[in-house]
Write an enzyme that holds these catalytic residues in place. Structure first.
Site, PDB file in Angstrom:
ATOM      1  N   PHE A   1       0.754  -1.258   0.026  1.00  0.00           N
ATOM      2  CA  PHE A   1      -0.112   0.004  -0.044  1.00  0.00           C
ATOM      3  C   PHE A   1       0.944   1.212  -0.060  1.00  0.00           C
ATOM      4  CE2 PHE A   1       0.552  -1.515   4.491  1.00  0.00           C
ATOM      5  CZ  PHE A   1       0.963  -0.537   4.885  1.00  0.00           C
TER       6      PHE A   1
ATOM      7  N   ARG B   1      -5.253   7.452  19.686  1.00  0.00           N
ATOM      8  CA  ARG B   1      -5.317   6.435  18.938  1.00  0.00           C
ATOM      9  C   ARG B   1      -6.971   6.161  19.143  1.00  0.00           C
ATOM     10  NH1 ARG B   1      -2.308   5.016  15.088  1.00  0.00           N
ATOM     11  NH2 ARG B   1      -2.910   3.066  15.216  1.00  0.00           N
TER      12      ARG B   1
ATOM     13  N   THR C   1      -8.053   1.628  11.578  1.00  0.00           N
ATOM     14  CA  THR C   1      -7.752   2.143  10.276  1.00  0.00           C
ATOM     15  C   THR C   1      -8.887   2.249   9.148  1.00  0.00           C
ATOM     16  OG1 THR C   1      -5.630   1.653  10.979  1.00  0.00           O
ATOM     17  CG2 THR C   1      -5.989   1.885   8.673  1.00  0.00           C
TER      18      THR C   1
ATOM     19  N   ARG D   1     -12.469   8.659  12.540  1.00  0.00           N
ATOM     20  CA  ARG D   1     -12.679   7.671  11.191  1.00  0.00           C
ATOM     21  C   ARG D   1     -13.922   7.287  11.022  1.00  0.00           C
ATOM     22  NH1 ARG D   1      -6.858   4.925  11.961  1.00  0.00           N
ATOM     23  NH2 ARG D   1      -5.538   6.559  10.938  1.00  0.00           N
TER      24      ARG D   1
ATOM     25  N   ASN E   1      -8.887   7.741   5.206  1.00  0.00           N
ATOM     26  CA  ASN E   1      -9.446   7.678   6.631  1.00  0.00           C
ATOM     27  C   ASN E   1      -9.362   8.695   7.487  1.00  0.00           C
ATOM     28  OD1 ASN E   1      -6.775   7.472   7.241  1.00  0.00           O
ATOM     29  ND2 ASN E   1      -6.842   5.240   7.854  1.00  0.00           N
TER      30      ASN E   1
ATOM     31  N   HIS F   1      -4.275  10.676  10.792  1.00  0.00           N
ATOM     32  CA  HIS F   1      -3.126   9.950  10.927  1.00  0.00           C
ATOM     33  C   HIS F   1      -2.675  10.186  12.667  1.00  0.00           C
ATOM     34  CE1 HIS F   1       0.945   7.985  10.969  1.00  0.00           C
ATOM     35  NE2 HIS F   1       1.271   9.149  11.925  1.00  0.00           N
TER      36      HIS F   1
END
Length: 140
Positions: free
Chosen positions: A58, A86, A92, A103, A113, A116
């Site tokens: 990816f 997080r 993700t 997200r 998404n 980061h």
């Protein structure tokens, strides 16, 4: 423990015009932006930032996406900032992200998404220094 983490509001979220909503989510969760800039990453900057993934299939799509438009890059500070961010971001894959996460609310796909976030103190240290070399990184 007060720590610092890097967050990026990715080009897909900037294009959707949800920068303010995402920053509000950080602040509401007790994560205070102590540094912030809007920038359009070159392909080379994105490749350097994500170099740890260069052997992954990816990598090309990720770096192409990250260099496709402006991003907002932030250093967030707060109690257990890495873990808190997080949890706030969610999985993700936005389709698997818990309802109420950034997200789930703003991501469209694994590639698009919305955000980061650093995943460890070591990663946060590298990532903060990558974009903000003048700032002390993680634990305070």
């Amino acid at each position: 423990m007060v720590e610092r983490t890097l967050a990026i509001i990715k080009p897909d979220a900037v294009k959707k015009r949800v920068i303010g909503k995402i920053i509000q989510r950080y602040e509401d969760a007790g994560l205070i932006p102590i540094a912030m800039k809007m920038m359009r990453m070159s392909k080379a900057v994105a490749e350097g930032f994500y170099a740890v993934h260069q052997e992954r299939p990816f990598f090309h799509d990720l770096t192409t996406s990250m260099s496709s438009g402006p991003s907002v890059v932030l250093v967030l500070e707060g109690e257990h900032a890495i873990r808190a961010n997080r949890e706030l971001m969610g999985a993700t894959d936005p389709q698997k992200a818990e309802p109420g996460t950034i997200r789930a609310a703003h991501g469209a796909s694994i590639e698009a998404n919305a955000v980061h976030g650093s995943d460890s103190p070591e990663t946060a240290d590298f990532e903060i220094r990558y974009f903000f070399p003048e700032i002390e990184s993680t634990a305070r």
